[in-house]
Design a protein around this motif. Sequence first.
Motif, PDB file in Angstrom:
ATOM      1  N   ARG A 100      10.302 -23.220  -8.357  1.00 21.36           N
ATOM      2  CA  ARG A 100       9.658 -22.432  -8.386  1.00 21.36           C
ATOM      3  C   ARG A 100      10.892 -20.886  -7.273  1.00 21.36           C
ATOM      4  N   ALA A 101      12.554 -22.045  -6.706  1.00 22.05           N
ATOM      5  CA  ALA A 101      12.725 -20.157  -6.057  1.00 22.05           C
ATOM      6  C   ALA A 101      14.238 -20.546  -7.094  1.00 22.05           C
ATOM      7  N   ARG A 102      14.584 -22.049  -6.434  1.00 24.15           N
ATOM      8  CA  ARG A 102      16.118 -22.724  -6.894  1.00 24.15           C
ATOM      9  C   ARG A 102      16.906 -22.226  -8.387  1.00 24.15           C
ATOM     10  N   CYS A 145      -0.267 -21.883 -20.115  1.00 23.44           N
ATOM     11  CA  CYS A 145       0.140 -21.554 -19.151  1.00 23.44           C
ATOM     12  C   CYS A 145      -0.790 -22.726 -17.840  1.00 23.44           C
ATOM     13  N   THR A 146       0.186 -22.770 -16.449  1.00 26.56           N
ATOM     14  CA  THR A 146      -0.305 -22.858 -15.403  1.00 26.56           C
ATOM     15  C   THR A 146       0.003 -22.100 -14.054  1.00 26.56           C
ATOM     16  N   THR A 176       8.085 -17.607  -4.508  1.00 29.89           N
ATOM     17  CA  THR A 176       6.768 -17.702  -3.530  1.00 29.89           C
ATOM     18  C   THR A 176       5.742 -18.210  -4.870  1.00 29.89           C
ATOM     19  N   PHE A 177       6.209 -18.356  -5.783  1.00 30.81           N
ATOM     20  CA  PHE A 177       5.515 -18.549  -6.917  1.00 30.81           C
ATOM     21  C   PHE A 177       5.272 -19.126  -7.904  1.00 30.81           C
ATOM     22  N   MET A 178       4.727 -19.894  -9.033  1.00 32.32           N
ATOM     23  CA  MET A 178       5.784 -19.851 -10.514  1.00 32.32           C
ATOM     24  C   MET A 178       4.277 -19.514 -11.383  1.00 32.32           C
ATOM     25  N   MET A 179       4.960 -19.693 -13.430  1.00 34.01           N
ATOM     26  CA  MET A 179       3.694 -20.087 -13.914  1.00 34.01           C
ATOM     27  C   MET A 179       4.518 -20.852 -15.260  1.00 34.01           C
ATOM     28  N   ILE A 180       4.086 -22.124 -15.433  1.00 31.47           N
ATOM     29  CA  ILE A 180       5.259 -22.579 -16.493  1.00 31.47           C
ATOM     30  C   ILE A 180       3.946 -22.867 -17.669  1.00 31.47           C
ATOM     31  N   ALA A 181       4.649 -23.211 -18.939  1.00 32.08           N
ATOM     32  CA  ALA A 181       3.419 -23.053 -20.367  1.00 32.08           C
ATOM     33  C   ALA A 181       4.464 -24.823 -20.974  1.00 32.08           C
ATOM     34  N   LEU A 182       3.540 -25.718 -20.948  1.00 31.43           N
ATOM     35  CA  LEU A 182       4.039 -26.648 -22.108  1.00 31.43           C
ATOM     36  C   LEU A 182       3.054 -26.152 -23.114  1.00 31.43           C
ATOM     37  N   PRO A 183       3.706 -27.182 -24.443  1.00 31.91           N
ATOM     38  CA  PRO A 183       3.597 -26.940 -25.697  1.00 31.91           C
ATOM     39  C   PRO A 183       1.932 -27.953 -25.888  1.00 31.91           C
ATOM     40  N   ASN A 184       1.908 -27.646 -27.702  1.00 29.25           N
ATOM     41  CA  ASN A 184       0.464 -28.539 -27.870  1.00 29.25           C
ATOM     42  C   ASN A 184       1.227 -28.574 -29.063  1.00 29.25           C
ATOM     43  N   MET A 185      -0.178 -29.444 -29.520  1.00 25.03           N
ATOM     44  CA  MET A 185      -0.097 -30.156 -30.755  1.00 25.03           C
ATOM     45  C   MET A 185      -0.737 -29.061 -32.003  1.00 25.03           C
ATOM     46  N   ASN A 186      -1.304 -28.778 -31.444  1.00 27.85           N
ATOM     47  CA  ASN A 186      -1.749 -27.124 -31.963  1.00 27.85           C
ATOM     48  C   ASN A 186      -1.595 -25.944 -32.178  1.00 27.85           C
TER      49      ASN A 186
END
Length: 486
Positions: free
Chosen positions: A368-370, A235-236, A220-230
């Motif tokens: 978030r689920a599948r 994280c969202t 029912t929810f999730m967190m994601i993380a994308l890399p940055n140049m620094n």
Amino acid sequence: MDSSDIQRKKIAVIGGGLVGSLNACFLAKRNFQVDVYETREDIRVAKSVRGRSINLALSYRGRQALKAIGLENQVVSQGIPMRARMIHSLSGKKSKIPYGTKSQYILSISREILNKDLLNAVEKYPNVKMHFGHRLLKCSPEEGVITVLGSDKVPKDVTCDLIVGCDGAYSTVRSHLMKKPRFDYSQQYIPHGYMELTIPPKNGGFAMEPNYLHIWPRNTFMMIALPNMNKSFTCTLFMPFEEFEKLRTSRDVLDFFYKYFPDAVPLIGEQALAQDFFLLPAQAMISVKCSSFHFQSHCVLMGDAAHAIVPFFGQGMNAGFEDCLVFDELMDKFNNDLSLCLPEFSRFRIPDDHAISDLSMYNYIEMRARVNSPLFIFQKNIERFLHAIMPSTFIPLYTMVTFSRIRYHEAVLRWHWQQKVINKGAFFFGTLIAISSIHLLIRSMSLRPLDYLRRPWHWVTNFHNTTCFPANPMELLEQILNVISR
């Protein structure tokens, strides 16, 4: 339309964000006189930048638009390739789901850096003027007049031949068009909000594998993380608002993260997590659809002003950039005739932008689920196999959306057809296996009972008669020793 006529045309671009600044570049290349009005101050000199900061995922459509104004290589050099999803299970186990072939990837891009690059590109055109700190008060497309309020707090009327609304999901330009007859509009706030956190660098490098979009799916929810140049990760956390509201104290937050994202806590840091979580409230996400995208030959909407979408397919910016590219292609086709170009732009883009809006909603459920489902992984493997053996006939949905310029609504139609083919194929092979199993079962049951007893002896006899074993065991041993000694 001759060049002198083009020079006399004045275009007002409302909004100096990503789509507005890109659009200004396209229009300036055609020798129009372009004025860009942006409510915010110049982000290149601002001490702090307000607004959304969700990392951007730049893919093929967006890159093609940047390529058309000569900015692709510069932007790509400031991004980090993400070649697959990295799924973090509750147990801490990690698994990869590739986005496409080995050569296909999306780019993690900083919204702020990209916007600055585009503004710098705009200012290189002598026929473009930027107006920061100017808010649109009124828009009268029929009269070709806009009213703006600058830092002097004095309303000013500006005449123009075309108004281009690129002023985001809460567009002022669109709000004026909504008063026109036969203008359709709908909006939907999804019940989930988002909050941003940061995973800092570790020992001068990335704390996790950098070339992935990291996902912690929790149904029912999730967190994601994308890399940055620094070397950090943005994280969202996407979660229903009522779940956010339950986390009232630092202890609540830490308990929640240790329960659902235990491997992320040491990466973020307990103290930083407990503090950053309460810096800003969870932000809302809105989906907007409207029709049409233009009014006569005097006004047109692009980007979020025309079709704000939720961020779960990573196509918000890419779709907005493709708006600019499609409009530019239509201007070529109709020789800069706005009376022909604007209606065709609406006719062409509305089905596509509505399609990607719906796909973005669907992809949230998938993310978030599948992605945790073995059946989902199996289906993705089937899709990759079929694409490998029939690359022009069978193309996975994600590939069509992210790594091609197949029109969004055509990608949806093709996806539905492919799903039917897969389902019918699975049903056919399942039926074939079932019939074969029943046939073998019936055949085995029809044998006489003593056949079960006789069969093993028959196998041994047959094996003995059809092999070349020597009759004498010593002779067999001697042959084996001869082979070994060679």
